[in-house]
Each structure stands twice: as structure tokens, then as C-alpha cells.
Design a protein around this motif. Sequence first.
Motif, PDB file in Angstrom:
ATOM      1  N   ARG A  82      23.994  54.959  80.745  1.00 35.88           N
ATOM      2  CA  ARG A  82      25.461  55.083  80.825  1.00 35.88           C
ATOM      3  C   ARG A  82      26.060  55.221  79.427  1.00 35.88           C
ATOM      4  N   LEU A  83      25.547  54.482  78.485  1.00 32.79           N
ATOM      5  CA  LEU A  83      26.055  54.581  77.117  1.00 32.79           C
ATOM      6  C   LEU A  83      25.764  55.964  76.532  1.00 32.79           C
ATOM      7  N   ARG A  84      24.603  56.485  76.834  1.00 36.46           N
ATOM      8  CA  ARG A  84      24.282  57.828  76.345  1.00 36.46           C
ATOM      9  C   ARG A  84      25.214  58.866  76.954  1.00 36.46           C
ATOM     10  N   VAL A 107      23.807  44.008  78.623  1.00 35.72           N
ATOM     11  CA  VAL A 107      24.573  44.959  77.814  1.00 35.72           C
ATOM     12  C   VAL A 107      24.090  44.931  76.366  1.00 35.72           C
ATOM     13  N   TYR A 108      23.800  43.739  75.863  1.00 38.88           N
ATOM     14  CA  TYR A 108      23.278  43.611  74.500  1.00 38.88           C
ATOM     15  C   TYR A 108      22.012  44.458  74.349  1.00 38.88           C
ATOM     16  N   ALA A 140      32.852  51.873  69.607  1.00 45.51           N
ATOM     17  CA  ALA A 140      33.074  52.947  70.576  1.00 45.51           C
ATOM     18  C   ALA A 140      33.489  52.379  71.922  1.00 45.51           C
ATOM     19  N   LEU A 141      32.947  51.204  72.264  1.00 47.65           N
ATOM     20  CA  LEU A 141      33.278  50.511  73.506  1.00 47.65           C
ATOM     21  C   LEU A 141      33.335  49.020  73.237  1.00 47.65           C
ATOM     22  N   LEU A 142      34.150  48.324  74.026  1.00 45.71           N
ATOM     23  CA  LEU A 142      34.228  46.870  73.952  1.00 45.71           C
ATOM     24  C   LEU A 142      34.028  46.314  75.356  1.00 45.71           C
ATOM     25  N   PHE A 143      32.944  45.584  75.566  1.00 44.36           N
ATOM     26  CA  PHE A 143      32.670  44.941  76.849  1.00 44.36           C
ATOM     27  C   PHE A 143      33.326  43.562  76.836  1.00 44.36           C
ATOM     28  N   VAL A 159      37.826  49.528  76.737  1.00 47.66           N
ATOM     29  CA  VAL A 159      37.327  48.251  77.254  1.00 47.66           C
ATOM     30  C   VAL A 159      36.616  48.465  78.585  1.00 47.66           C
ATOM     31  N   VAL A 160      35.453  47.848  78.713  1.00 44.92           N
ATOM     32  CA  VAL A 160      34.680  47.869  79.952  1.00 44.92           C
ATOM     33  C   VAL A 160      34.650  46.454  80.505  1.00 44.92           C
ATOM     34  N   ASP A 161      34.925  46.306  81.795  1.00 42.95           N
ATOM     35  CA  ASP A 161      34.942  45.009  82.462  1.00 42.95           C
ATOM     36  C   ASP A 161      33.499  44.542  82.679  1.00 42.95           C
ATOM     37  N   LEU A 162      33.091  43.543  81.928  1.00 45.91           N
ATOM     38  CA  LEU A 162      31.709  43.073  82.012  1.00 45.91           C
ATOM     39  C   LEU A 162      31.428  42.404  83.354  1.00 45.91           C
ATOM     40  N   ASP A 163      32.450  41.801  83.974  1.00 45.53           N
ATOM     41  CA  ASP A 163      32.248  41.127  85.255  1.00 45.53           C
ATOM     42  C   ASP A 163      32.179  42.107  86.422  1.00 45.53           C
ATOM     43  N   ASP A 164      32.447  43.373  86.159  1.00 48.53           N
ATOM     44  CA  ASP A 164      32.298  44.411  87.184  1.00 48.53           C
ATOM     45  C   ASP A 164      31.435  45.534  86.612  1.00 48.53           C
ATOM     46  N   LEU A 165      30.318  45.121  86.027  1.00 47.52           N
ATOM     47  CA  LEU A 165      29.440  46.063  85.336  1.00 47.52           C
ATOM     48  C   LEU A 165      28.916  47.142  86.275  1.00 47.52           C
ATOM     49  N   GLU A 166      28.646  46.766  87.537  1.00 49.39           N
ATOM     50  CA  GLU A 166      28.072  47.725  88.480  1.00 49.39           C
ATOM     51  C   GLU A 166      29.004  48.916  88.720  1.00 49.39           C
ATOM     52  N   THR A 167      30.308  48.670  88.742  1.00 42.05           N
ATOM     53  CA  THR A 167      31.248  49.778  88.937  1.00 42.05           C
ATOM     54  C   THR A 167      31.146  50.769  87.790  1.00 42.05           C
ATOM     55  N   TRP A 168      31.097  50.243  86.559  1.00 39.66           N
ATOM     56  CA  TRP A 168      30.969  51.105  85.380  1.00 39.66           C
ATOM     57  C   TRP A 168      29.647  51.849  85.392  1.00 39.66           C
TER      58      TRP A 168
END
Length: 541
Positions: A82-84, A107-108, A140-143, A159-168
Motif C-alpha cells: 500500500r505504501l508503494r 505499520v512500523y 509523506a504519511l502520518l499514521f 493522516v491514516v487512521d491506524l485503528d481502521d488500518l484494514e480500510t486503508w
Amino acid sequence: MESRPETSSDSKTARLDASGAQTYPATDRPRAVTVPGETFLNLTEAVRCLAAARPDHLALIDGDQRLTWRDLGSLVGRVTARLRSHGLRRGTMVASLAENSAAHVAVYLGALGAGACMVPLPTGAHEAALGRMALNCDPALLFASINQSEVARRLGPSVVDLDDLETWLGEAIPDSQENDLPEPVGPDDLFDMIYSSGTTGTPKGILHDHRFRSRQVMRMANHGLNGDAICLMSTPLYSNTTLVAVLPVLAYGGTLVVMRKFETQGFLRLAERHRVSHAMLVPVQYRRILDDPDFGRFDLSAFRVKLSTSAPLPAATIRAALTRWPGKLIEIYGMTEGGISTMLDCAAHPDKLDTVGQPVAGAEVRILDSEERPLPPGEIGEVVGRSPTMMVGYHKSPESTAVILWRSPEGEDFLRTGDMGRLDADGFLTLLDRRKDMILSGGFNIYAADLEQVLLAHPDVAEAAVIAVPSHRWGETPLGLVALGAGATVSAEALRDWANAHLGKTQRLAAVEIRESLPRNAIGKVLKRELRAPYWLEATT
């Protein structure tokens, strides 16, 4: 040799290589001790291999969530893909602002897999300080976790919602054997950046490369932090203290038990339930756990090694832990910047409990006088050190990097600690006073100068000094001492509350005391030793 362009926002030392990745040439870095015949451990490649080699072994436990190495490898690979797809390149910075969680760990690792430099931001910092950090690293992104999302969105980055990682992740190309392969990285590529900063001034981002972490991981494996370990993580992921213990367990295929917020009963329950073998704790955590009235009811017999760092571990606490808590106790003295590195096996050296041990293999410690000349054993001076693990430097601040360096007469690079100490005839290091006005509270570094600047910003304050005073709960806690301007009427309590509203959660003043004036020497420097003495004398009598 063809010259490489500098980035528009980086310091003189940061450049772009042919692939567009941010690099810091070896000639601009503090020179670490070389390790003859060393091998390089690529963490993200190790995670991929572990997913295949021990697919059913537990990798992460986070409450009711359990991830095997197959699960973790798949999740990390999806984050990487996803990051790529987001266009990340090698050396791009990815930040996080979140509490401990399985998703945060994934994510780390996934960011590293994409070749990014991971930047975990401190959740306890004041928003203004976080803003300066975000500006400094320009991720580039902030989780962000749900608890931090409002602040995160005011910082500027995507910003990416870390608690809803699956959606992202659902927006990514599904699992593919090609896209989830880690980015090839070398020892000189950036791994992570940890901030060592207070409320005011320019934040200092401490850059580590893959070589730094590879060497650290392999060294810590000597203490059993490997595929057989079950390690309980109870300190935040943005702290280097945490990473020292967590990364080796992940690199060798052990099991990581995630604790989102530390409290003694929760720690003891998790340790018993999961047969925890290893933990990295700060001294105040040891004291709180040992003071818990129910400590003796829990079965801690699986513990093999307990580690302590971030602040001096009192001899009384060491003795209590050795008597009542199974397993070895290892005290570590070091800096996030690297350089200085000593260890004390407490049970093996019961007559050295007032020290922080001896230099680890490959490390060297020297004591300097006021003229920066090395001193013999027994003499007190500033502690400097060199080791195989040395930071790349302070991000965008070559001037700060130059200040922390001391070059020996032999031409070797040492890092200054700012601490005062002495070496004994056996090479054990005793720490005495600190040249820096740094307060170690609950394992966190608090810089007095930052708190003083906040107090001085109040219109009624003419003079301010912040000192460390004893605290049973925190080990040390900051106390503000102020002199008011003419006609000022603000109360000590109101001033404390005003200042704390401008400080991060880990920095807040325990109290403020109002004085007529502050003692100063002939050149106008506040005599902090004189201010501290009554409080510490009272604590020892």
C-alpha cells in the motif's frame, strides 16, 4: 565523481542518491567502531523469511488479538504494498502518532519494508512541539490512533487512521508475491528517527541507519532476545528504550506481548498469563511493580532476563528485584544517539550496584576534564563514549551533530553524554551529576530549559528555574522556582496550571514555588545545585 543535488529542505549533509533516496554520506556521520567480519541483518527481510519458516508461531499478542508469524508477515507485506502504491521511495519519512498496538508494530515494519524511514512521534509531547517535529521530518504519511487523530490532522501531513488500518489497506493491490517484497536496503540506508526534544526550540531528530539497528539487534540477542523470547512491551514504541528490546524479538521470530498503557496489575497479569521471559522497563516501573501489594501472588517464574535503562536504577530497587523477581537483571546506560554503551549484570556484580557497569564489547568510555583532556580512573569529568552503534546525525542540524562530537587525539569520534562520572580501576562507570539540566521522570527526559522558557513567557514572571526533586511515583519530578515581577499577584498554583497547559503530559510541573529572588553566581548563572540541595538532603535523611 558526479555531484548529487541537495534536497531543498535538508541540511548540508542530506543528499539524494541516483534513485532519489535521501542519504547521509559516511564522511558526514559520526564514525562508529568497526566490527570485523560482521554480517548485516535486514529486519524486513527477516520478517518475510520468518513468516515462511515458522508460520504458526505466535508473533504478536495484543489483548484478544493474536497474530502468528504467517499473519504478521502477510499484514506487513500488505502495508508495504500500500505504501508503494502511494508512491513512497527509499528514504521517504513515514510518521506515527499512536499508542502501542499490533497495528502500530505492523505499520512500523511495513514502512521499513517499503524502504521508508520510520518516525514515531511522542504522544506525550505538546501539540506545538509535535508541530515542529512534523515540520522537521515532513512525513509523506502520518499514521494516527483514534486518541491522537484530532492533533494529527492539525499537524498537516496526510493522516491514516491506524485503528481502521484494514480500510486503508483495502485500497491497495491485494496480496501479491511481488509487491510485498521488502525494498532492498543497505547498511547506510535510513531506518528510523527518534526525537529527543522538549517544548521549545528546534526539535532534534536522531537518525539511525540499518547498520545501527542491525548491530544493536545482534548484540541484544546475546541476552536471549531471540526466537525463544516472549517479550512484554510496556513502554511506548516511540522510545528508543522500547526498540532496543522489541526489534531483536521481531528480527529473530519471538513473541511480542503488547501493553497499550502501563499499570502494575495489568503488567503482572500479562506476565503470568503469557509466561513472559523478557521485559525492558524503566526504574520507576520496577519500583511500582515491586511495591504492588499483590506482587507475590503472581507467577513470574518464566522470566529469564529483565532489562532497565533511561534512568539510574537505585541499588535498593536492584536488591529487591534480585531477591523477589526471577531471572537476571541487566542495567543499561546509553543514549538514543548511541556512542556510550555500558551494561551491568546486577547479580554477577553485587558490589558494583552503584555503577552502570562496564562498556559493552567494542565500546569505549572516557572521562574528560574541563579542557577536554582524558582523565585517569577515579577522576570525575564528563562522560564520552564510542561504540559500534553511532547515530547518523541530527536531522537537518549538522551544527548540533558537530557539538555532540568529541574527536580523540587518536582521531576517533566519541559522543558527549553531558553526564558527569568516573571510571573505577575495574572499568565500571559511576554516574554523578549531569552537566545538562535534564530531569529523568518516569523514564522520560525532561529538559529544564524548555520548562523555564514556558514559565518566563508568563507576564508576571521575572525569573525562573526548574530543578529535579525526588518523587516516589516518578523517581524525579520537575519543580518550578520563580521570582515575580513588581506588582505581580499570580499564585503559585495558578502559575503551575498555566504552565502545564503549555507543556506535554510527560513534562508537567509537579509544583511551583515563588521566591523573592534566585541565587546566582558572579557571572549571573543560577546556582541550581544550591536550589536542589535541600530537597535531596531531605529525601536522604
